[in-house]
Design a protein around this motif. Structure first.
Motif, short mmCIF file in Angstrom:
data_model
loop_
_atom_site.label_atom_id
_atom_site.label_comp_id
_atom_site.label_asym_id
_atom_site.label_seq_id
_atom_site.Cartn_x
_atom_site.Cartn_y
_atom_site.Cartn_z
N PRO A 493 1.08 -1.32 -0.20
CA PRO A 493 -0.20 0.14 0.43
C PRO A 493 0.78 1.60 -0.33
O PRO A 493 0.35 1.94 -1.33
CB PRO A 493 -0.72 -0.13 1.23
N ASP A 494 2.10 1.38 0.47
CA ASP A 494 2.89 2.64 0.76
C ASP A 494 3.10 2.75 -0.73
O ASP A 494 3.17 4.33 -1.09
CB ASP A 494 3.69 2.45 1.29
N GLU A 495 3.83 1.45 -1.02
CA GLU A 495 4.04 2.10 -2.58
C GLU A 495 3.08 2.68 -3.53
O GLU A 495 3.63 3.77 -4.55
CB GLU A 495 4.64 1.02 -3.38
N VAL A 496 1.54 2.41 -3.98
CA VAL A 496 0.48 2.57 -4.30
C VAL A 496 0.42 3.59 -3.76
O VAL A 496 -0.21 5.15 -4.45
CB VAL A 496 -0.42 1.96 -4.39
N ARG A 497 0.78 4.19 -3.15
CA ARG A 497 -0.05 6.00 -2.42
C ARG A 497 1.49 6.56 -2.82
O ARG A 497 1.18 7.70 -3.44
CB ARG A 497 -0.08 5.67 -1.20
N ALA A 498 2.41 6.24 -2.73
CA ALA A 498 3.80 7.42 -3.53
C ALA A 498 3.55 7.31 -5.02
O ALA A 498 3.66 8.17 -5.45
CB ALA A 498 4.97 6.26 -3.21
N ARG A 500 0.68 7.37 -6.43
CA ARG A 500 -0.50 8.38 -6.53
C ARG A 500 -0.31 9.59 -6.42
O ARG A 500 -0.76 10.97 -7.26
CB ARG A 500 -1.81 7.60 -5.88
N ASP A 501 0.37 9.64 -5.45
CA ASP A 501 1.03 10.66 -4.89
C ASP A 501 2.01 11.67 -5.93
O ASP A 501 1.55 12.69 -6.38
CB ASP A 501 2.06 11.12 -3.21
N PHE A 516 -3.88 4.26 -9.44
CA PHE A 516 -4.86 4.46 -9.35
C PHE A 516 -6.10 3.48 -9.66
O PHE A 516 -7.65 3.40 -8.97
CB PHE A 516 -5.70 5.93 -9.49
N ASP A 675 -9.93 7.48 -3.15
CA ASP A 675 -8.64 7.89 -2.97
C ASP A 675 -7.78 9.23 -3.36
O ASP A 675 -7.32 9.83 -2.77
CB ASP A 675 -8.01 7.14 -2.99
N GLU A 678 -9.37 12.75 -2.23
CA GLU A 678 -7.79 12.86 -0.88
C GLU A 678 -6.76 14.04 -1.44
O GLU A 678 -6.78 15.04 -1.29
CB GLU A 678 -7.68 11.86 -0.07
N ARG A 679 -6.54 13.74 -3.60
CA ARG A 679 -5.46 13.65 -3.61
C ARG A 679 -5.85 15.46 -4.47
O ARG A 679 -4.87 16.81 -4.68
CB ARG A 679 -4.41 13.30 -3.97
#
Length: 776
Positions: A493-498, A500-501, A516, A675, A678-679
């Motif tokens: 999950p942390d890699e996916v969030r990175a 996306r950011d 996404f 998700d 949020e960004r």
């Protein structure tokens, strides 16, 4: 032969009272081997109409054979021919495709069936029953050269020169090759098994027929050009006889399967010439051949042909053809995604290494560049102009038209590439890095699209690292290293969030939803049900919209309706490079003129076993195949559910479903939407008026506060949760908002949020009445 097969054979040949068990319970033919099925089929073909138990078992055996690959011992093959001969008097016909299929699937040396073959062919020829021509040629070849010659002569009579050439070529093949071609072509049959798995490859290896394929397509292109030039008479849709259209379809399939290097250029000449009349008429030389070539592309697509079809679709003048081509193209694109060895091939179209195509037109320069789409601009002294200069319009009309056509062609290529990339996710294709780099990442047309996607590059055997070329450039690895598309299902999950950011920060819009992308994992409930999922069951949907989405996503289905057999269906799609099939059951719920509702049911997966599909436990389905299939089903339900229809006004159970589901818990697609919001929201001008609260985007206006559901986009107003109806046409974006991927529902939610955040400035009376009518 196992016990069940023995009892089934007895029930069809010499039934006893004990066999009446099959009247109560339909026999389970999955317990019968393919070789036993080959033994049962001759008996099924010869089974008498009475007693009823014989007929019931016969139908069960024939139905199983139409789904599986029966195998025939030489003895069973001989009995198949005996049964065909014995049935002549009763049927006044014989399904000779069954005979050819038995020879193809014979597990040993062919039996001596020359006598039976001669009886079959003689009977059919004398009766003028030539409706299975290719199987007839195959069986006639077994009967003897004299009868083969007679059949070939009869079949060639009046069929047109291209069809006569094909018949002559097949007649000159070996007996085994004729059987392969009969299987490949597949004459109509009610009882023949599905095409044997290796048939296409075997047919493509027959060099004599490959030679005919080029000869036939060349002849077709020459005739079509002659029609356009006026040296061959033009009659609407009469450029080729029906037999020639069929022969050209076979030729195209062989050439496509062999991926002949000469084929793209030939089809780029042929299809435009058969699609537009040489006059101003809205007819075309051969609608039949155009559709036949597109059907061939559904079987064995290549990207160049997909682009040619799109180009033709834009130029054809016949009113009904573009719509039909659009439907057919969906199947072509889905098939291309599974043909990974050719799907990603693109021409350079005259673009230079800098990604631009330049043309000097007098004092000006025309420049075509490629980003998300192709764009044509004109420059003078290195400065871009806002429109086409008058001198260019006056003196270079032909060149401007050609450049605009180039823009369309580039966009068509990009569409083909993107759909092939996304559709091929489940195939798990791994490309050699050198070929991927030179043919895609650095390609002047494909590069801008490919570099905006995340890829995994093999840095050590079996060890992959994710990269986004648009931001980090290309890694330095050997040309032989593997590279594949990244999918979030394989990442933490942390890699996916990175990722996306990063996309949002750099304002990188991906050609399809990747970072996404929704992930669908097997649930405990699905593990308990075992072989099916009810995750998306019990929804009411607008059926016509869902049927259109089936086509758009490459699923096949029959139409539901108030006719025999129209009450239920299973939409299906093949995934995982042809190894897996998913089926989505749905039923007709209501039919009232323009309003057609369907109810959704279970999702089932099957694994290919030889030439047969066998249902599989959900735990056996590869996670990526499962996720992508369920993503499609979520799309079908989410987009077409009546719960997402703001103007739904039905009553009874449909109304209760609308009220229950319009604000229900979020699915994976809606969670991905949350998700993204949020960004995105902090970067918008309404950030201070918005917040995310569970299933809703909460928007504070001057008149009221609103809750927009992230799944349906339906709106409730505080403090009493009154429903606010805003149809999509009434919601207008208040400014450009960057989205890292295309999502119609996300765009709709944002446009509604922008509208409601400034509710004091709304002028639409239908909206204001609702807002002020309950405002406190």
């Amino acid at each position: 032969m196992n016990d069940l097969a023995a009892r089934l054979l007895r029930a069809m040949t010499d039934p006893t009272p004990a066999d009446e068990e099959f009247l109560a319970d339909y026999p389970d033919l999955s317990l019968v081997s393919d070789e036993d099925l080959g033994t049962l089929l001759p008996a099924a073909y010869a089974a008498p109409a009475k007693p009823f138990v014989s007929t019931r078992v016969r139908f069960a055996v024939e139905d199983a054979a139409k789904e599986r690959q029966p195998r025939y011992t030489p003895e069973a093959c001989g009995r198949m021919f005996d049964a065909l001969v014995r049935g002549l008097e009763k049927r006044n016909w014989a399904d000779v495709r069954l005979g050819a299929a038995a020879l193809l699937r014979c597990t040993g040396p062919w039996p001596d069936v020359a006598g039976q073959a001669r009886a079959l062919v003689r009977f059919l020829v004398d009766k003028g029953r030539l409706d299975q021509p290719y199987a007839l040629l195959a069986v006639a070849g077994v009967a003897g050269p004299d009868l083969l010659g007679e059949v070939a002569e009869r079949l060639a009579d009046g069929g047109g020169p291209i069809a006569r050439d094909e018949i002559g070529v097949i007649a000159a093949l070996t007996a085994q090759e004729r059987v392969v071609m009969a299987e490949f072509v597949g004459d109509d049959s009610y009882t023949a098994p599905p095409t044997a798995p290796d048939t296409a490859e075997r047919a493509a290896g027959i060099e004599a027929y490959a030679g005919f394929a080029r000869r036939a397509l060349d002849a077709a292109a020459e005739r079509a050009r002659a029609i356009q030039e006026g040296s061959f008479p033009y009659r609407a849709d009469k450029a080729f006889a029906s037999g020639e259209v069929k022969a050209l379809g076979h030729a195209a399939r062989i050439a496509l399967l062999r991926d002949e290097p000469w084929l793209p250029a030939l089809l780029a000449r042929l299809l435009p010439d058969v699609s537009v009349a040489p006059t101003e008429a809205k007819t075309l030389p051969s609608q039949a051949l155009l559709y036949e070539i597109v059907r061939a592309a559904q079987d064995f697509p290549i990207p160049e042909l997909v682009t040619t079809i799109r180009t033709v679709r834009g130029s054809v003048r016949h009113a009904g053809v573009p719509k039909q081509l659009d439907k057919m193209l969906k199947k072509v694109e889905a098939a291309l995604a599974e043909r990974t060895e050719v799907a990603l091939r693109l021409p350079d179209l005259g673009f230079g290494p800098d990604g631009a195509h330049r043309r000097v037109l007098g004092a000006h320069t025309a420049v075509v560049t490629v980003g998300e789409k192709a764009e044509l601009v004109f420059e003078k002294d290195g400065k871009a102009l806002k429109s086409v200069p008058a001198a260019v319009r006056r003196d270079h009309k032909a060149e401007v038209k050609e450049l605009r056509e180039l823009v369309k062609r580039v966009d068509a290529h990009l569409t083909t590439l993107v759909r092939a990339l996304e559709g091929g996710y489940t195939a798990g294709a791994v490309h050699p890095f050198g070929r991927w780099r030179d043919g895609l990442a650095l390609h002047p047309v494909a590069g801008p699209t490919v570099r905006r996607l995340i890829w995994e590059v093999e840095e050590a055997p079996g060890e992959f690292r994710a990269v986004l070329p648009e931001t980090g450039g290309l890694p330095d690895v050997p040309d032989t290293a593997g590279v594949r598309l990244w999918h979030p299902i394989g990442s933490a999950p942390d890699e996916v969030r990175a990722w996306r950011d990063l996309l949002v920060e750099r304002r990188i819009r991906q050609p399809f939803k990747q970072a996404f992308r929704e992930v669908y994992l097997l649930t405990l409930a699905e593990e308990r049900t075992g072989t099916y999922s009810n995750r998306f069951a019990a929804h009411l949907v607008h059926y016509r919209r869902m049927a259109a989405l089936f086509r758009a996503r490459g699923w096949t289905s029959r139409l539901l309706g108030p006719w025999d057999g129209g009450q239920e269906d299973e939409a299906a799609r093949v995934l995982g490079a042809g190894r897996w099939r998913v089926r989505f059951a749905h039923v007709l719920a209501d039919w009232q003129d323009e309003t057609v509702l369907a109810g959704t049911d279970r999702v089932v997966f099957a694994r290919r076993d030889g030439g047969t599909w066998r249902d599989a436990p959900l735990t056996d389905v590869p996670p990526l195949v499962f996720s992508e299939a369920m993503r499609d089903v979520d799309l079908f339900v989410g987009v077409t559910s009546i719960a997402a229809d703001p103007e739904w006004s039905g009553d009874g159970e449909p109304r209760r479903y609308w009220e229950r589901s319009g604000f229900a818990e979020l699915t994976e697609s809606a969670e991905a939407r949350r998700d993204a919001l949020e960004r995105i929201l902090p970067r918008t001008k309404i950030a201070g008026r918005c917040s995310l609260d569970g299933r809703f985007l909460v928007v504070r206006g001057d008149l009221r506060t609103y809750k927009i559901h992230l799944g349906s986009a339906n709106i409730l107003m505080e403090p009493d949760d009154a429903y606010l109806c805003i149809v999509p046409a009434a919601s207008k974006p208040g400014g450009a908002v960057f989205l890292p991927f295309e999502d119609g529902r996300l765009s709709l939610i944002l446009s509604k949020a922008l509208l409601l955040a400034a509710d004091a400035r709304i002028t639409d009376e239908s909206i204001l009445t609702q807002i002020k009518g309950g405002a406190r």
